[in-house]
Design a protein around this motif. Sequence first.
Motif, short mmCIF file in Angstrom:
data_model
loop_
_atom_site.label_atom_id
_atom_site.label_comp_id
_atom_site.label_asym_id
_atom_site.label_seq_id
_atom_site.Cartn_x
_atom_site.Cartn_y
_atom_site.Cartn_z
N LEU A 1 -10.80 21.07 18.88
CA LEU A 1 -11.12 21.30 19.70
C LEU A 1 -10.09 21.84 20.26
O LEU A 1 -10.19 22.77 20.88
N LEU B 1 -9.88 25.56 18.55
CA LEU B 1 -10.80 26.34 19.77
C LEU B 1 -10.81 26.87 20.07
O LEU B 1 -10.93 27.79 20.41
N LEU B 2 -10.04 25.70 21.53
CA LEU B 2 -10.51 26.30 22.18
C LEU B 2 -8.76 27.60 22.41
O LEU B 2 -8.94 28.62 23.81
N LEU C 1 -8.40 29.21 20.26
CA LEU C 1 -8.95 31.23 19.56
C LEU C 1 -9.62 31.38 21.06
O LEU C 1 -9.88 32.59 20.95
N LEU C 2 -9.65 30.95 21.75
CA LEU C 2 -11.02 31.19 22.75
C LEU C 2 -10.45 32.14 23.63
O LEU C 2 -11.03 32.73 24.43
N GLU D 1 -8.66 35.28 22.08
CA GLU D 1 -9.94 35.62 22.62
C GLU D 1 -10.07 36.62 23.67
O GLU D 1 -10.21 37.51 24.11
N ARG D 2 -10.46 35.98 24.70
CA ARG D 2 -10.24 36.36 26.01
C ARG D 2 -9.51 37.04 26.72
O ARG D 2 -9.27 38.09 27.92
N ASP E 1 -9.48 40.74 25.01
CA ASP E 1 -10.66 41.09 25.83
C ASP E 1 -10.28 41.99 27.27
O ASP E 1 -10.95 42.84 27.10
N ARG F 1 -8.37 44.53 26.23
CA ARG F 1 -8.96 45.73 25.29
C ARG F 1 -9.63 47.00 27.14
O ARG F 1 -9.38 47.95 27.23
N ASP G 1 -19.34 62.45 16.13
CA ASP G 1 -20.72 62.33 15.21
C ASP G 1 -21.16 63.31 16.42
O ASP G 1 -22.05 63.34 16.06
N ALA H 1 -10.47 46.39 1.06
CA ALA H 1 -10.99 46.49 2.51
C ALA H 1 -9.98 48.53 3.61
O ALA H 1 -11.52 49.01 4.09
N LEU I 1 -11.90 51.34 1.96
CA LEU I 1 -13.43 51.43 2.32
C LEU I 1 -13.12 51.72 3.72
O LEU I 1 -13.73 53.28 4.08
N ARG I 2 -12.27 51.51 4.65
CA ARG I 2 -12.17 51.74 5.90
C ARG I 2 -11.97 53.38 6.07
O ARG I 2 -11.79 53.74 7.37
N ARG J 1 -14.13 55.50 4.83
CA ARG J 1 -15.45 55.71 5.63
C ARG J 1 -14.68 56.74 6.93
O ARG J 1 -15.18 57.78 7.46
N ARG K 1 -16.32 60.59 8.06
CA ARG K 1 -17.34 60.38 9.16
C ARG K 1 -16.04 61.25 9.87
O ARG K 1 -16.61 62.48 11.37
N ARG L 1 -15.50 43.23 7.38
CA ARG L 1 -14.74 43.84 6.79
C ARG L 1 -15.60 44.88 5.69
O ARG L 1 -14.83 46.33 5.90
N ALA M 1 -16.92 47.08 8.32
CA ALA M 1 -15.93 47.95 9.77
C ALA M 1 -16.00 49.71 9.42
O ALA M 1 -15.81 50.61 7.92
N GLY M 2 -16.51 50.40 10.04
CA GLY M 2 -16.36 51.74 10.28
C GLY M 2 -17.84 52.89 9.75
O GLY M 2 -17.43 53.49 9.31
N HIS N 1 -20.64 53.87 8.60
CA HIS N 1 -21.65 55.66 9.27
C HIS N 1 -23.62 54.74 9.10
O HIS N 1 -23.80 54.90 7.95
N ARG O 1 -26.15 56.28 10.76
CA ARG O 1 -26.36 57.38 10.62
C ARG O 1 -26.96 58.13 9.22
O ARG O 1 -27.97 58.71 9.61
N MET P 1 -19.16 24.53 19.63
CA MET P 1 -17.43 25.50 19.71
C MET P 1 -16.69 26.32 18.86
O MET P 1 -17.21 27.36 18.99
N VAL Q 1 -17.04 30.07 19.39
CA VAL Q 1 -15.96 30.72 19.39
C VAL Q 1 -15.74 32.09 18.10
O VAL Q 1 -15.32 33.39 18.39
N LEU R 1 -15.46 36.32 18.60
CA LEU R 1 -14.70 36.93 18.37
C LEU R 1 -14.71 38.00 17.30
O LEU R 1 -14.79 38.60 17.66
N ARG S 1 -18.15 33.08 29.62
CA ARG S 1 -17.41 31.64 28.47
C ARG S 1 -17.57 30.04 28.35
O ARG S 1 -17.69 29.36 28.13
#
Lengths: 350, 463
Positions: A17, A20-21, A23-24, A27-28, A31, A34, A82, A115, A118-119, A122, A126, B39, B42-43, B45, B47, B399, B403, B407, B416
């Motif tokens: 618990l 998890l708390l 992590l939440l 995340e907050r 956010d 951001r 785009d 990964a 790939l990023r 892409r 684009r 992964r 991510a990104g 396309h 379209r 929970m 989460v 995430l 939340r």
Amino acid sequence: MSATVLLIAAAVEGVLLAVLLSLLLVERTLDRARTRREPAVFAARAALVGAVHDQAPDLPALAALRALRAPEALRLLIELADTVSGRARVRLLDLAEQAGLPAKARRLCASRSWARRLRGIRALSRLHAHDDHVIAVLLGDRVGAVVAAAADGVDQGSDSKLFKRLVGLLDDKRPQCRFAAKAALAAAGGAATPTLVAYLQSTDCPCPADALEAATGGVDLRLLPVALCRTGDPDPLVRARATALLGALGSMSAADRLQALLTDPNCDVRAAAARGLGRLGEWAPARQVARLLEDPHWEVRRAAALALNAMGAPGRLYLREAAAGQEGAAAQAARYVLVLPANAIDTLLV
Amino acid sequence: MARSILVVNWLFLGYSVLAVGTQLVLLVSAALSLHREARLTAGEHLRRLLRSPVSPTISILAPAYNEAATITQSVRALLTLHYTGLQVVVVNDGSSDRTLDVLCEQFDLVPAIPPGGMAVPTAPVRAVLRSRAAPGLLVVDKENGGKADALNAGLNVATGDLVCAMDADTLIEPDALLRVVRPFLGDPDVVAAGGTIRVVNSSSVHQGRVREPRVPTRALPGIQVVEYLRAFHLGRLGWNRLGGNLIISGAFGLFRRDDTLACGGYLLDTVGEDMELVVRLRRIGLEHHRRSRVVFVPDPVAWTQVPESVAVLARQRDRWQRGLADVVSRHRALIGNPRYRAVGLVLMPYFTLIELFGPLVEALGLLAIVLGLVLNVVDPAFATALLLVGYGWAVPVSMAAVVIDQLAYRRYHRGRAWLLLWAVMENVGYRQLALVWRLRGMVRYAGGKRVEWGAMTRRGFDS
């Protein structure tokens, strides 16, 4: 023993618990961070739009772009890429180059992590920041998703060697690579035609059906000879795709062959032949097409009815005759088309 | 007596440990799957796929029964989904309200001829109608035969390579089809794929689109938000790595049309038709060495209304349990059979032991604890430990789902705290009620009431 079990259960659940708390909470916090950065992203977007569309000076846009974190700047550039084309796209790419973002994406393409590769690929695709060398390397990647993304990056402006690599991927053992190669060849249109023609003419052509499907994406008369030749293939799927391609090419020199294919034993080939004749709008074979209104397969009857309608007055005469005739498959197919609005017929015929 | 109570208590403990262990494995598997999925996408396309002439075609099958309140918005939202050459097949399943009239008025329907033969038998079809306003829309008007029958009628007239089965009141996000179609492009063994279903209650909806997702502040829908997150982000996502899924939600799932037709479409004499179809597709695929993979894709989202009244929710859970019992009973030959690989050795035993008989064991366990405490044959510390394992574990699991969702997808920017509250409150009262409803479902199934649906009430979406 009970007390021990109780203690262990409570401890494990308590720890979980708490994790998890936390992590939440993280995340907050992220956010919120951001949200706090949104004005900077908005400002950069406005500056970039001004620089791209109104030819405003580079410096404010570059400053706004550099004020962002690299992933934010890349996301913003991709979002804008785009929505623009032509000179605006070139200008956007120029600004991105000045900010060093495509270079960062190229570095990602060389990463050891799939990964990141790939990023990177892409982002380059684009941003329309083509780099044939990078694409060529990644088309040989061991990870299917990276190969597929590299194939997505091939377009009309790419080197012909890349189209050969794509054609080679049509029989790759990874389905996602096969699909990406087919889609990229179709999207490249005429630029891929010489490669597809050479492939379809060669004796070493393990996937003619996929190549023909990809060729349908770019209507190019150079495909006519191979399409004509492949309509005689023993594989019904290849014949159907070749017939569809022949119809899409819209050349009157294909009309005779399409007419002959109306009696093919395979229903998909017959339907494709009827559709092709409909697209040509040539009324001479209307009688033969009208016979298909009695075909045992609905798709063939539907294609025949749509084709007759597209042939103009002579074709519609056959349709009305069938609609007014005895209740049956032909009458149903004819009425199906006669009640459709004109715009729907155009859509369905394709 | 005392000995029996103790035996039941130990049985309950064993069952709880098994259930907790499975959930733990699913949790780890889901986290790994989500990490890889994040992964891979991510990104991306999407379209490119939208514009491609080689993408598979899709027909959406939307059965409608007395959906006059929501049908216009739902169909408009479907017609504007991002996918090239999309066909929308709405099946009016003998509605007694104005569903068909509303469709005729709004979409200018004219009679058309069914494109194709009737490959799967259905209740009599009264008319097939095509829209003058939207060429991609086809409406099948038929006599009432239930949701499965309506989906079969839709299957008969659909022309897409893939068919998307849904409820008429489901709101599919614009790019959900582009996302859910991905497994079919990357793996020829995939026969069906499903996306995440979210709870739309309390969210702001405009023109058939969810503008702002909100966590309900009322207990019943709020707890169901947590339930859905747990079912999709832990359950279905977790099973992807452990042998694939056995359930694709009836509210939003994509199937290969030819395979679905070849296996005879949806069964009519069951209330678990969505799960039954998936199990049958997998069973036939494995028996005939054909495609049999069923994949859950977490990012395509469809929104659905969940019951807000206890009576409707009780009927729904009762029906779900009867559906599960029916599927397990029909396909009992799979249980423990190595011929069916993970389906026979892992999935079917799990669904039988944990999902089907779980409520029975739980009810007996609770009864035994109470009796044991009253008769003083059970140590209070042991009883508390039992409850901590059996019930307390549910809180971190729920929970974890919250989460993971926040995430990975950050859908809820506010509320939340409500999610956390509902994750805890679920275990106080709601879970016990659900236990009663599920037990009632089992009793009714045993009593022969296998195909009774019960009425569901719907409200319009716009808020």
